[in-house]
Design an enzyme around this catalytic site. Structure first.
Site, PDB file in Angstrom:
ATOM      1  N   TYR A  64      26.852 -15.017   4.268  1.00 30.12           N
ATOM      2  CA  TYR A  64      25.745 -14.454   3.787  1.00 30.12           C
ATOM      3  C   TYR A  64      25.896 -14.093   2.390  1.00 30.12           C
ATOM      4  O   TYR A  64      25.127 -14.605   1.404  1.00 30.12           O
ATOM      5  CB  TYR A  64      25.521 -13.265   4.496  1.00 30.12           C
ATOM      6  CG  TYR A  64      24.328 -13.525   5.562  1.00 30.12           C
ATOM      7  CD1 TYR A  64      24.284 -14.490   6.473  1.00 30.12           C
ATOM      8  CD2 TYR A  64      23.306 -12.468   5.890  1.00 30.12           C
ATOM      9  CE1 TYR A  64      23.579 -14.907   7.406  1.00 30.12           C
ATOM     10  CE2 TYR A  64      22.363 -12.681   6.869  1.00 30.12           C
ATOM     11  CZ  TYR A  64      22.544 -13.628   7.714  1.00 30.12           C
ATOM     12  OH  TYR A  64      21.735 -13.953   8.758  1.00 30.12           O
ATOM     13  N   GLU A 121      21.681 -19.046  -3.640  1.00 26.96           N
ATOM     14  CA  GLU A 121      20.233 -18.818  -3.961  1.00 26.96           C
ATOM     15  C   GLU A 121      19.898 -18.274  -5.266  1.00 26.96           C
ATOM     16  O   GLU A 121      19.186 -18.792  -6.014  1.00 26.96           O
ATOM     17  CB  GLU A 121      19.700 -18.070  -2.649  1.00 26.96           C
ATOM     18  CG  GLU A 121      19.800 -18.506  -1.392  1.00 26.96           C
ATOM     19  CD  GLU A 121      19.306 -17.617  -0.517  1.00 26.96           C
ATOM     20  OE1 GLU A 121      18.818 -16.460  -0.808  1.00 26.96           O
ATOM     21  OE2 GLU A 121      19.750 -17.747   1.063  1.00 26.96           O
TER      22      GLU A 121
END
Length: 217
Positions: free
Chosen positions: A157, A164
């Protein structure tokens, strides 16, 4: 009595059909993500091609794999699964935003290392996740898969979110210059929209959103 038996039979039939659908959906999603990961590894370690060209090897598979996740919103809305809608929406929206609102709009960002970091992290999370949900429908989840499902995210994550944000960072100058989707006043709708500002707002939402999703796991 016959009516009661008919209703029970119908409920069982619908449940079986829904289980088969969920197994099929999760297996298809797993295969798509497994193919994305395979193409990345093949590109880098078998073909020894440059990191900047990873997206050319992955091709459309990333778009297929990620866009298919839209169905998960409907799964939550219609209570086909027990996943809460808000957390499902947050994850699906952020992934679709990156896939179509950043990578597709600004293809040049796919040439830097953040793209490979992000897509590899997504793949390594999604492959065990979808396999876990497929096997869960038949109560056949092995311990090692359960461990992977609820352990890998602790590393992947943060790495995925980092990728991102790197992609968004590299896309911002192009978005600001190109004015994608911008709508200036005056217009017939009496409404203005600036995509660059929207992207900045999305980035700011990562601050409360990322810890929320992390704790949700």
């Amino acid at each position: 009595m016959r009516i009661g038996c008919f209703h029970i039979s119908l409920l069982l039939k619908n449940k079986i059909q829904m289980n088969l659908y969920l197994i099929f959906y999760n297996l298809v999603s797993m295969v798509l993500w497994a193919n994305v990961l395979y193409l990345i590894l093949k590109h880098l370690f078998l073909d020894n091609l440059p990191l900047a060209l990873v997206s050319e090897s992955v091709g459309l598979y990333l778009y297929y794999a990620q866009t298919l996740a839209i169905l998960e919103l409907f799964h939550s809305i219609f209570r086909i699964v027990r996943s809460p809608f808000f957390s499902t929406f947050m994850q699906v929206f952020s992934r679709l935003f990156l896939t179509w609102g950043i990578l597709y709009l600004v293809p040049s960002v796919q040439q830097q290392w953040g793209y490979t970091l992000m897509v590899t992290s997504w793949s390594l999370v999604e492959i065990p996740r979808y396999l876990f949900y497929a096997l869960k429908e038949i109560d056949a989840v092995p311990y090692w898969l359960l461990w992977l499902r609820y352990s890998l995210f602790m590393i992947l994550y943060p790495s995925g979110i980092s990728g991102e944000l790197i992609n968004i960072y590299y896309a911002l100058p192009t978005i600001q210059l190109s004015k994608f989707f911008d709508l200036a006043l005056p217009n017939a709708y009496n409404f203005s929209f600036d995509y660059y500002t929207f992207v900045i707002i999305v980035v700011l939402l990562y601050v409360p959103g990322s810890p929320f999703l992390y704790k949700h796991m």
